[in-house]
Design a protein around this motif. Structure first.
Motif, short mmCIF file in Angstrom:
data_model
loop_
_atom_site.label_atom_id
_atom_site.label_comp_id
_atom_site.label_asym_id
_atom_site.label_seq_id
_atom_site.Cartn_x
_atom_site.Cartn_y
_atom_site.Cartn_z
N SER A 162 0.90 -1.06 0.02
CA SER A 162 0.13 0.01 -0.12
C SER A 162 0.80 1.30 0.07
CB SER A 162 -0.86 -0.04 1.23
OG SER A 162 -1.56 1.04 1.74
N MET A 163 1.97 1.24 0.83
CA MET A 163 2.94 2.34 0.74
C MET A 163 3.64 2.52 -0.46
SD MET A 163 4.55 1.44 4.52
CE MET A 163 5.76 2.43 4.57
N LYS A 165 2.59 1.55 -3.40
CA LYS A 165 1.33 2.14 -4.38
C LYS A 165 1.25 3.65 -4.22
CE LYS A 165 -3.19 0.97 -6.04
NZ LYS A 165 -3.36 2.17 -6.77
N TYR A 166 1.06 3.81 -3.04
CA TYR A 166 0.92 5.21 -2.74
C TYR A 166 1.82 6.22 -3.39
CZ TYR A 166 -0.29 9.42 0.26
OH TYR A 166 -0.42 10.67 0.95
N LEU B 139 -5.49 8.81 -4.12
CA LEU B 139 -4.10 8.79 -4.01
C LEU B 139 -3.99 8.74 -2.20
CD1 LEU B 139 -2.49 11.58 -6.12
CD2 LEU B 139 -2.19 9.31 -6.35
N PHE B 143 -4.79 5.46 0.34
CA PHE B 143 -3.68 5.13 1.16
C PHE B 143 -4.20 5.08 2.65
CE2 PHE B 143 -0.61 6.81 4.34
CZ PHE B 143 0.27 5.87 4.52
N HIS B 146 -6.52 1.98 3.50
CA HIS B 146 -5.58 0.93 3.66
C HIS B 146 -5.33 1.03 5.34
CE1 HIS B 146 -2.47 -2.11 3.59
NE2 HIS B 146 -3.39 -2.53 2.62
#
Lengths: 433, 390
Positions: A162-163, A165-166, B139, B143, B146
């Motif tokens: 997730s990090m 991808k962000y 964006l 994040f 999640h």
């Protein structure tokens, strides 16, 4: 030639001359930018996107580097005074105040030439909260767009999907379009890949140089000397042919020192016998940099590993920029910078350094105006002491504010620390006997 | 004296606020068997914790009563006070009743405290709650969602209920009800500050950090009823000021009282900001997690801890000055607070441009001497009363 001149001559090894010339040339290129039409982006060392900037022919300007250069040239006191006069608190980061004072004074860079205004403020928000405020302040002063890249912190000591991808999504959807707009060029991924491949090559050689400190004696000082070694790769040159050439030459130079069994070169020439091997956590003081170094060198203390030389990228854990995954690798690079690691990871790294480099202990230089580094360092010190059984030392100074460098106090503390190491050695020897 | 006497409620609130044993939290745990989860300033999505049967417990440092014995050994000279006192609370056993701590991403000190917590309390949940600084839903929104889902899973692994959408929707409703009353009491203070002394309001909000939200909501209702009925609360000739910069480490209660005694009506402030972090209710329809995320992205306060892009610094504060009809601004930040102190010169510029009088000083949560602040605030209040509009 008198003794002083001999000493000066001894410092000028070829890699240092080459490094200084590279950086001076970059500053000159920046100064000429208004005439040549080259565009520049202000950005930060941790989490810098140099390869990406270079792929757009954008020139990086690093305000922290300007600040530390100002400090080494004795200008930071006046710059900080100007910023405080304008209302900036004495409590906050002195890099910021030095930069603002420099801007107020005409934005004259270290080579005496005026630095260009930014065409882009590339806010890579990596490992330091103050970066965000710094560019909010600059944005009010300059008519330049801001490209914000929020880099998540490794709170749990890992980079999650997730990090990653962000960060990649931000690069793709915000940062790259901003660079395209400012540069007038389209994103060229092939060119970026070429830059990244060169980065990895230079990183290999940098790691070899840093790891040469495992030798006894260490051929390098990995803190005071280390800041010179990281100069090109942490600033404008990562990804360039010049960086590849520089690190090849530096590595050869250091390997030759190993072959000859030499210790590091200090500002006063070849260092005497190595008595203490120290790991250092925290940035150096820049206003009294040579004096600070001399306090170590005169005692025969060599820094064999330091965390500061990882602030613009941690490479000795195996990370290399990977051209086959260009945006992902940039994201991982940013998230992997030292101050973006959580405290347990930082402790692990320091313990590893003490053990692998067979150091006598950990010394922390706690920086008054840098909470990112400093908050929690006393606990880190105790953790490292407990886990390695090696003594820790703690001194306090500042980055670029000379008011917070108390030479007598620091020297006393260092001497006490070295005595503590001696006592520890004596105790170990007595137990062994 | 009736149960709704506001002074009695304030006294009870002050007892709760000064209770380092967190008795109300311990009782709640005995009663429910749920997890109590502490959090540092400024904001965590309490609705999510509530929906999983957890008690959110706001930890805003140790204030002026706590003797620091071990906390100083963790920190260097130049740093704010809140991490010292918080680690002290952790080490002296005060926080034993907590099953975990959340450290929102507001500055490097709180960030690094999360690492200290991991090392010192390895058996407890210790989580750095990263929040986005880019606010596009695709964006920062993805994040953040999640991050929240990870938090929910972590809570579940430690014994909390699984996060169910309908439970989250209900928790959003419960907190909306609370937020509405919080807004009401702050609005009343703007209209009639003599009815809602800030020292009272402050301890009420502090109590609201540790009480279950349902109890806090009931308390707010009682308080509002009480102050509306209290005819003895009469206006005085005080200057209306907005207090800003105190969103993390809190000033001692004595400082708030000092400002009021020095001739200031505090009509707006940043204190105990979580209760007002979201500006409006969270919509109760749609996907509740999306709503929670969207509220953070689009409906949060313009804190110095959040990246402000195009809007420009200080505009929000000027609007708050206008909205609260404040006559001046007091910048009141903790020493060594990076977000507040780095922000301040930019906001001062905007305040000056708007012709708003201002003054500034710093504090630490354990300050005990207020004479200098009293004189400064008194002079500031007098200057507003005498010279504003001249």
């Amino acid at each position: 030639m008198n003794k002083k001149e001999e000493s000066k001559a001894a410092q000028k090894d070829s890699s240092q001359i080459r490094q200084k010339n590279m950086i001076a040339a970059h500053y000159s290129r920046l100064a000429r930018a208004p005439e040549t039409g080259e565009k520049c982006a202000y950005t930060f060392v941790p989490g810098n996107l140099t390869e990406l900037l270079r792929s757009f022919d954008l020139l990086p300007v690093l305000p922290e580097i300007n600040a530390l250069q100002s400090a080494m040239r004795g200008k930071s006191r006046d710059y900080i005074r100007l910023a405080e006069k304008a209302g900036h608190s004495e409590d906050v980061c002195t890099y910021v105040k030095c930069d603002l004072g420099m801007m107020e004074s005409g934005n004259i860079g270290p080579t005496g030439e005026r630095l260009p205004d930014p065409d882009l403020l590339l806010l890579s928000y990596t490992g330091c909260f103050t970066f965000m405020k710094w560019f909010e302040i600059l944005r009010e002063e300059y008519d330049a767009p801001v490209a914000m890249l929020h880099v998540p912190y490794q709170g749990d000591g890992e980079i999650t999907d997730s990090m990653r991808k962000y960060v990649v999504d931000q690069l793709r959807n915000k940062v790259i379009p901003a660079m395209e707009k400012v540069s007038g060029r389209a994103y060229d991924e092939d060119r970026l890949k070429e830059e990244l491949a060169r980065s990895a090559k230079a990183e290999d050689d940098l790691v070899a140089v840093l790891e040469s400190a495992r030798n006894k004696p260490s051929p390098i000082d990995a803190y005071f000397g280390g800041v010179y070694y990281i100069g090109p790769i942490f600033t404008a040159f990562r990804g360039s042919e010049e960086a590849v050439g520089y690190y090849e030459a530096l590595r050869a130079e250091i390997e030759e020192r190993v072959r000859l069994g030499k210790g590091p070169i200090t500002p006063d020439g070849e260092m005497g016998p190595e008595k203490y091997r120290i790991v250092v956590e925290g940035p150096p003081n820049w206003t009294s940099f040579r004096e600070f170094w001399r306090m170590f060198a005169e005692e025969g203390a060599v820094v064999v590993a330091s965390s500061y030389t990882k602030v613009g990228g941690v490479y000795d854990n195996g990370f290399r920029h990977d051209p086959s995954r260009p945006l992902e690798t940039l994201a991982e690079y940013c998230m992997g910078c030292y101050t973006n690691l959580n405290l347990p990871s930082r402790v692990d790294m320091l313990v590893r350094y003490v053990e692998e480099y067979e150091a006598d202990g950990l010394l922390i230089n706690s920086i008054k105006s840098c909470n990112s580094f400093s908050a929690g360092q006393l606990m880190m010190l105790r953790e490292v002491e407990n886990r390695t059984g090696k003594p820790g030392g703690f001194i306090e100074s500042d980055l670029v504010d000379p008011r917070y460098f108390s030479a007598a106090n620091i020297k006393n503390r260092l001497e006490s620390y070295f005595q503590m190491i001696e006592q520890k050695r004596a105790g170990v020897a007595a137990r062994g006997a | 004296m009736s149960a709704a006497d506001p002074k009695t409620l304030a006294e009870r609130s002050e007892e709760i606020y000064r209770d380092y044993e967190f008795t109300t939290v311990r009782r709640w745990k005995e009663r429910t068997g749920g997890l109590a989860i502490g959090y540092m300033p400024i904001y965590v999505p309490r609705e999510l914790l509530h929906a999983q049967g957890c008690l959110p417990v706001g930890i805003l440092g140790g204030g002026d009563d706590l003797e620091i014995i071990r906390g100083d050994a963790f920190y260097q000279s130049y740093i704010c006070h809140i991490p010292r006192s918080t680690i002290e609370l952790g080490l002296n056993g005060s926080l034993d009743c907590l099953d975990g701590m959340l450290f929102p991403a507001i500055c490097d000190v709180i960030r690094n405290l999360s690492g200290i917590w991991k090392l010192k309390f390895p058996d407890k949940l210790s989580r750095y709650l990263d929040v986005p600084q880019v606010f596009e839903p695709e964006l920062g929104g993805m994040f953040y969602r999640h991050e929240l889902e990870e938090l929910a899973s972590e809570l579940e692994r430690r014994g909390a209920k699984p996060l169910e959408p309908e439970a989250l929707r209900e928790s959003i409703r419960v907190f909306n009800e609370n937020r509405a009353l919080v807004r009401e009491v702050y609005d009343l203070r703007i209209r009639e500050p003599w009815k809602v002394p800030s020292a009272e309001l402050y301890v009420l909000m502090r109590a609201g950090l540790v009480l279950p939200v349902e109890e806090f909501t009931a308390m707010l209702r009682e308080y509002l009823d009480g102050v509306r009925a209290d005819e003895d609360r009469k206006p005085m000739d005080q200057a209306r000021i907005l207090l800003t910069g105190s969103f993390c480490e809190q000033p001692p209660l004595g400082l708030i009282k000092t400002l009021e005694r020095a001739g200031c009506y505090i009509v707006d402030d940043d204190l105990v900001q979580i209760h007002r972090w979201l500006l409006h209710d969270i919509p109760e329809d749609g996907d509740p997690m999306d709503r929670l995320v969207q509220a953070f992205l689009d409906d949060s306060m313009e804190s110095p801890t959040r990246y402000i892009d195009e809007r420009g610094k200080g505009k929000e504060l000027v609007e708050r000055v206008e909205g609260s009809r404040a006559e001046g601004v007091i910048f009141c930040a903790p020493s060594f607070c990076d977000p507040a102190l780095l922000d301040q010169p930019m906001v001062v510029k905007a305040v000056e441009k708007a012709g708003i009088p201002w003054t500034a000083f710093k504090y630490a949560e354990n300050n005990g001497q207020f004479q200098v602040i009293r004189e400064q605030a008194g002079t500031f209040a007098d200057s507003i009363k005498l010279w504003s509009g001249v």
